[in-house]
Design an enzyme around this catalytic site. Structure first.
Site, PDB file in Angstrom:
ATOM      1  N   ARG A 149       0.880  -0.987   0.172  1.00  0.00           N
ATOM      2  CA  ARG A 149       0.380  -0.278   0.232  1.00  0.00           C
ATOM      3  C   ARG A 149       0.366   1.106  -0.065  1.00  0.00           C
ATOM      4  O   ARG A 149       2.236   1.496   0.559  1.00  0.00           O
ATOM      5  CB  ARG A 149      -0.799   0.021   1.401  1.00  0.00           C
ATOM      6  CG  ARG A 149      -2.169  -1.340   1.403  1.00  0.00           C
ATOM      7  CD  ARG A 149      -2.315  -0.682   2.389  1.00  0.00           C
ATOM      8  NE  ARG A 149      -4.015  -2.212   2.459  1.00  0.00           N
ATOM      9  CZ  ARG A 149      -3.588  -3.335   3.281  1.00  0.00           C
ATOM     10  NH1 ARG A 149      -2.175  -4.333   4.115  1.00  0.00           N
ATOM     11  NH2 ARG A 149      -4.254  -3.994   3.300  1.00  0.00           N
ATOM     12  N   LYS A 173      -2.343  -1.689   8.073  1.00  0.00           N
ATOM     13  CA  LYS A 173      -3.417  -1.472   8.119  1.00  0.00           C
ATOM     14  C   LYS A 173      -3.498  -2.301   9.754  1.00  0.00           C
ATOM     15  O   LYS A 173      -3.558  -3.175   9.502  1.00  0.00           O
ATOM     16  CB  LYS A 173      -5.230  -1.690   8.283  1.00  0.00           C
ATOM     17  CG  LYS A 173      -5.040  -0.348   6.112  1.00  0.00           C
ATOM     18  CD  LYS A 173      -6.126  -1.112   5.895  1.00  0.00           C
ATOM     19  CE  LYS A 173      -6.230   0.036   4.577  1.00  0.00           C
ATOM     20  NZ  LYS A 173      -7.753  -0.330   3.413  1.00  0.00           N
ATOM     21  N   HIS A 242      -1.489   2.062  -6.194  1.00  0.00           N
ATOM     22  CA  HIS A 242      -2.298   1.391  -6.000  1.00  0.00           C
ATOM     23  C   HIS A 242      -2.532   0.325  -6.957  1.00  0.00           C
ATOM     24  O   HIS A 242      -2.940  -0.655  -7.211  1.00  0.00           O
ATOM     25  CB  HIS A 242      -3.753   2.068  -5.402  1.00  0.00           C
ATOM     26  CG  HIS A 242      -4.328   1.111  -3.849  1.00  0.00           C
ATOM     27  ND1 HIS A 242      -3.918   0.996  -2.742  1.00  0.00           N
ATOM     28  CD2 HIS A 242      -5.411   0.146  -3.711  1.00  0.00           C
ATOM     29  CE1 HIS A 242      -4.329  -0.033  -1.815  1.00  0.00           C
ATOM     30  NE2 HIS A 242      -5.404  -0.477  -2.815  1.00  0.00           N
ATOM     31  N   ARG A 245      -0.164  -2.412  -6.623  1.00  0.00           N
ATOM     32  CA  ARG A 245      -0.384  -3.409  -5.633  1.00  0.00           C
ATOM     33  C   ARG A 245      -1.592  -4.084  -6.083  1.00  0.00           C
ATOM     34  O   ARG A 245      -1.377  -5.451  -6.297  1.00  0.00           O
ATOM     35  CB  ARG A 245      -1.039  -2.470  -4.571  1.00  0.00           C
ATOM     36  CG  ARG A 245      -1.879  -3.697  -3.337  1.00  0.00           C
ATOM     37  CD  ARG A 245      -1.543  -2.917  -2.406  1.00  0.00           C
ATOM     38  NE  ARG A 245      -3.228  -3.420  -1.189  1.00  0.00           N
ATOM     39  CZ  ARG A 245      -2.393  -4.357  -0.422  1.00  0.00           C
ATOM     40  NH1 ARG A 245      -1.583  -4.718  -0.210  1.00  0.00           N
ATOM     41  NH2 ARG A 245      -3.352  -4.258   0.549  1.00  0.00           N
ATOM     42  N   HIS A 268      -4.475  -8.583   3.777  1.00  0.00           N
ATOM     43  CA  HIS A 268      -6.050  -8.825   3.739  1.00  0.00           C
ATOM     44  C   HIS A 268      -6.367  -8.716   5.237  1.00  0.00           C
ATOM     45  O   HIS A 268      -6.058 -10.573   5.148  1.00  0.00           O
ATOM     46  CB  HIS A 268      -6.953  -8.841   2.877  1.00  0.00           C
ATOM     47  CG  HIS A 268      -6.465  -8.203   1.362  1.00  0.00           C
ATOM     48  ND1 HIS A 268      -7.020  -8.883   0.191  1.00  0.00           N
ATOM     49  CD2 HIS A 268      -6.194  -7.109   1.409  1.00  0.00           C
ATOM     50  CE1 HIS A 268      -6.879  -7.837  -0.798  1.00  0.00           C
ATOM     51  NE2 HIS A 268      -6.478  -6.391  -0.188  1.00  0.00           N
ATOM     52  N   TYR A 277      -9.914 -10.346  -6.808  1.00  0.00           N
ATOM     53  CA  TYR A 277      -8.751 -10.791  -8.696  1.00  0.00           C
ATOM     54  C   TYR A 277      -8.883 -11.781  -8.950  1.00  0.00           C
ATOM     55  O   TYR A 277      -8.665 -12.103  -9.830  1.00  0.00           O
ATOM     56  CB  TYR A 277      -6.910 -10.849  -7.402  1.00  0.00           C
ATOM     57  CG  TYR A 277      -7.049  -9.635  -6.656  1.00  0.00           C
ATOM     58  CD1 TYR A 277      -6.639  -8.129  -7.719  1.00  0.00           C
ATOM     59  CD2 TYR A 277      -6.614  -9.754  -5.308  1.00  0.00           C
ATOM     60  CE1 TYR A 277      -5.829  -7.124  -6.779  1.00  0.00           C
ATOM     61  CE2 TYR A 277      -6.492  -8.000  -4.506  1.00  0.00           C
ATOM     62  CZ  TYR A 277      -5.950  -7.058  -5.761  1.00  0.00           C
ATOM     63  OH  TYR A 277      -6.340  -5.394  -5.066  1.00  0.00           O
TER      64      TYR A 277
END
Length: 302
Positions: A149, A173, A242, A245, A268, A277
């Site tokens: 990210r 995150k 992004h 990514r 994730h 994806y």
């Protein structure tokens, strides 16, 4: 104290709770702050403890009419819901008027990705004679190599790299740490950059990537440099970190088919986030099928 001042203080207390107790990233806290400001603006003189479900429905409908997408409204309602959960728990509010309200559905959009050839074209630029180009090559190679990210890339420190092992430690995150692989091209670009980093870095600056003024590079600068490089290389102008990514995830899934591994590398929390994806991968396979299968190809006009 006026109602407006009191409500602003409640909002500030909640944002402090998100930053200090839940340890959410500054970017996430900024997003919450925008959404809660929107709620306060919509409520106007109505106290937060007087808002009912019909008020919140009207607010959502009003924002939808102003052009907010279903996805944006869903994010906003989630922020409001969390705010009211905090108010019921810590400030004695009786109910949560946002419970049970759903945003209108938006058409699903797949993330934009580069093809492997476009990614190679973007990254294959000379960097040996230009310090900024050397830095940019290292940043962009690492972003694509490891699926970082933007905030993760900007937050890296030299000690986060283990290039002999081909890995990097990333804080994602929620302050979660993960180890990501670093490809050989990215590792080589990083070694070249590390030889020169100290010629730029001002005392006390700890970031891996420096601005031309010796300060830790900002997210905005990384984004701007990537857009400039994409234009120079003749790749789409609508490129941002992004996209690298997304491209990393899509290309890795096409090659390996291992959704769990891609989830782990992207950081994730839920596999459902990574599953987007698989749709990109299916699009890729569909194009190959349409172009090559004898029963799929359109007949040429005679």
């Amino acid at each position: 104290m006026t109602s407006g001042n009191h409500q602003a203080e409640l909002a500030s207390a909640y944002l402090f709770h998100l930053a200090k107790e839940r340890r959410l990233s500054p970017l996430t806290c900024e997003s919450y702050a925008r959404d809660i400001r929107a709620l306060l603006n919509l409520a106007q003189e109505t106290p937060l403890d007087r808002l009912q479900i019909h008020h919140v429905r009207r607010f959502a409908a009003q924002l939808h009419g102003e052009g907010f997408s279903g996805r944006s409204l869903a994010r906003m309602l989630s922020a409001w819901r969390g705010f009211y959960r905090y108010l019921t728990r810590d400030h004695g509010y009786a109910s949560n008027p946002c419970d049970g309200i759903r945003a209108p559905k938006s058409p699903k959009t797949l993330p934009h990705t580069l093809s492997p050839d476009e990614a190679a074209k973007l990254l294959e630029f000379p960097a040996s004679d230009d310090l900024m180009a050397l830095r940019d090559k290292a940043m962009f190679e690492l972003c694509y190599s490891s699926g970082l990210r933007l905030g993760e890339l900007a937050g890296l420190k030299p000690e986060d790299l283990s290039l002999d092992d081909g890995t990097a430690r990333v804080i994602g995150k929620g302050g979660k740490t993960r180890i990501v692989p670093v490809g050989s091209k990215a590792a080589q670009a990083l070694r070249e950059w590390m030889k020169q980093r100290q010629t730029l870095a001002k005392p006390g600056e700890t970031g891996l990537f420096m601005s031309r003024y010796g300060k830790n590079i900002s997210r905005r600068s990384i984004d701007q440099r990537l857009k400039i490089q994409a234009l120079r290389q003749g790749v789409s102008a609508n490129i941002h970190p992004h996209v690298l990514r997304h491209s990393f995830a899509s290309h890795l899934l096409q090659s390996s088919g291992d959704l769990r591994a891609v989830q782990e590398m992207l950081g994730h929390a839920s596999i459902s986030t990574t599953q987007v994806y698989t749709h990109l991968d299916f699009q890729h396979l569909s194009k190959i099928y349409d172009a090559t299968h004898p029963r799929a190809r359109k007949k040429e006009k005679s």
